[in-house]
Design an enzyme around this catalytic site. Structure first.
Site, mmCIF file in Angstrom:
data_model
loop_
_atom_site.group_PDB
_atom_site.id
_atom_site.type_symbol
_atom_site.label_atom_id
_atom_site.label_comp_id
_atom_site.label_asym_id
_atom_site.label_seq_id
_atom_site.Cartn_x
_atom_site.Cartn_y
_atom_site.Cartn_z
ATOM 1 N N ASP A 43 0.857 -1.186 0.000
ATOM 2 C CA ASP A 43 0.000 0.000 0.000
ATOM 3 C C ASP A 43 0.887 1.228 0.000
ATOM 4 O O ASP A 43 2.023 1.179 0.501
ATOM 5 C CB ASP A 43 -0.913 0.009 1.236
ATOM 6 C CG ASP A 43 -2.147 0.874 1.048
ATOM 7 O OD1 ASP A 43 -3.230 0.318 0.780
ATOM 8 O OD2 ASP A 43 -2.027 2.112 1.166
ATOM 9 N N TYR A 163 -12.070 8.329 -14.304
ATOM 10 C CA TYR A 163 -12.273 7.071 -13.583
ATOM 11 C C TYR A 163 -12.852 6.024 -14.522
ATOM 12 O O TYR A 163 -12.360 4.888 -14.601
ATOM 13 C CB TYR A 163 -13.201 7.292 -12.382
ATOM 14 C CG TYR A 163 -13.290 6.094 -11.475
ATOM 15 C CD1 TYR A 163 -12.229 5.765 -10.634
ATOM 16 C CD2 TYR A 163 -14.433 5.289 -11.439
ATOM 17 C CE1 TYR A 163 -12.299 4.665 -9.795
ATOM 18 C CE2 TYR A 163 -14.504 4.192 -10.607
ATOM 19 C CZ TYR A 163 -13.436 3.879 -9.779
ATOM 20 O OH TYR A 163 -13.498 2.787 -8.960
ATOM 21 N N ILE A 196 -19.507 -0.409 -3.060
ATOM 22 C CA ILE A 196 -18.941 -1.201 -1.976
ATOM 23 C C ILE A 196 -18.568 -0.260 -0.836
ATOM 24 O O ILE A 196 -17.991 0.812 -1.062
ATOM 25 C CB ILE A 196 -17.703 -1.984 -2.445
ATOM 26 C CG1 ILE A 196 -18.019 -2.784 -3.719
ATOM 27 C CG2 ILE A 196 -17.208 -2.910 -1.336
ATOM 28 C CD1 ILE A 196 -19.115 -3.813 -3.586
ATOM 29 N N THR A 198 -16.410 0.983 1.224
ATOM 30 C CA THR A 198 -14.984 1.122 1.485
ATOM 31 C C THR A 198 -14.684 2.573 1.858
ATOM 32 O O THR A 198 -15.450 3.478 1.539
ATOM 33 C CB THR A 198 -14.164 0.764 0.234
ATOM 34 O OG1 THR A 198 -14.478 1.716 -0.800
ATOM 35 C CG2 THR A 198 -14.480 -0.644 -0.254
#
Length: 261
Positions: A43, A163, A196, A198
């Site tokens: 990450d 995106y 989702i 997140t």
């Protein structure tokens, strides 16, 4: 409902996950560990990666954390090299790292600098990952790659053109690589999630955690009328990396609560 992991499908397999400090990547890394995998947690947020590794080690899994900015080719290549130096090979890779952007504007008004940043991370960064992973998998005789794309890799996303473009590109990388290496014991697939729960979605561009109207709108786009959970995507990623999906490659699988039905 998420699958309860009771098998050890990844016993002694080396599993490499990008963007594993939170969200889908974190759920995937922890799932690999529960199923016996040796996990490489990468990450850009090193502290987040270390925290996930601490969870994995506490559960008895083998794991290491690496700070990786996937938009930097040298970071990606170094991470794959360290993976092989540490564990000897690379069996499964889930490329989850990416950003959703911070700007909501129509295409003709979208700032160039924001476009370039998203393309550098989501598209070029994913290509760097796939390229390095393929190189190692070819050398060792096979492996599985799963790219986390998006529903925006299948349909347009108004006011967020880079995106959608970058995630369509991820699907293109996936399909092309799948064809190229289909006879070399390497499978490449993509997952295209919708809403989702997140940190990227809840605290990101639309700040769904702080905007009840936008959150309700996101839920209503799903036929199940709820947000998906990171574990529900992780379960699909592990299945695509496992022998249970051995005749599937080049697939862009929607994980969408029925939104595209």
């Amino acid at each position: 409902m998420a699958i309860t992991n009771i098998m050890k499908r990844f016993q002694n397999k080396v599993c490499f996950v990008t963007g594993a400090g939170s969200g889908i990547g974190k759920a995937t890394a922890l799932s690999f560990g529960r199923e016996g995998g040796k996990v490489v947690v990468t990450d850009i947020n090193e502290a987040a990666a270390q925290a996930v590794v601490a969870e994995l080690l506490a559960s008895g899994a083998e794991a290491i954390a690496l700070k990786v900015d996937i938009s930097k080719r040298t970071d990606v290549e170094s991470a794959v090299k360290t993976t092989v130096e540490t564990f000897g090979r690379l069996d499964c890779a889930v490329n989850s790292a990416g950003i959703a952007g911070t700007v909501s504007l129509p295409t003709h008004e979208y700032p160039e600098e924001n476009w370039l940043q998203m393309m550098n991370i989501n598209l070029t960064g994913t290509w760097y990952c796939v390229k390095a992973e393929l190189t190692q998998m070819l050398a060792q005789g096979g492996g599985n790659i799963v790219n986390i794309a998006s529903a925006a890799g299948l349909v347009g996303q108004p006011t967020n053109v880079p995106y959608a473009a970058s995630k369509h590109g991820v699907v293109g990388i996936t399909k092309t690589a799948a064809i190229e290496y289909a006879t070399q014991n390497i499978r490449v697939n993509a997952i295209c999630p919708t809403a989702i729960e997140t940190p990227m979605l809840m605290e990101g561009r639309r700040k769904l955690a702080h905007n009840p109207e936008a959150l309700e709108q996101a839920k209503n786009l799903q036929r199940m009328k709820r947000m998906g959970q990171p574990q529900e995507v992780a379960d699909v990623a592990l299945w695509l990396c496992s022998d249970e999906s051995s005749f599937i490659t080049g697939h862009a699988m929607a994980v969408d609560g029925g939104a595209f039905a």
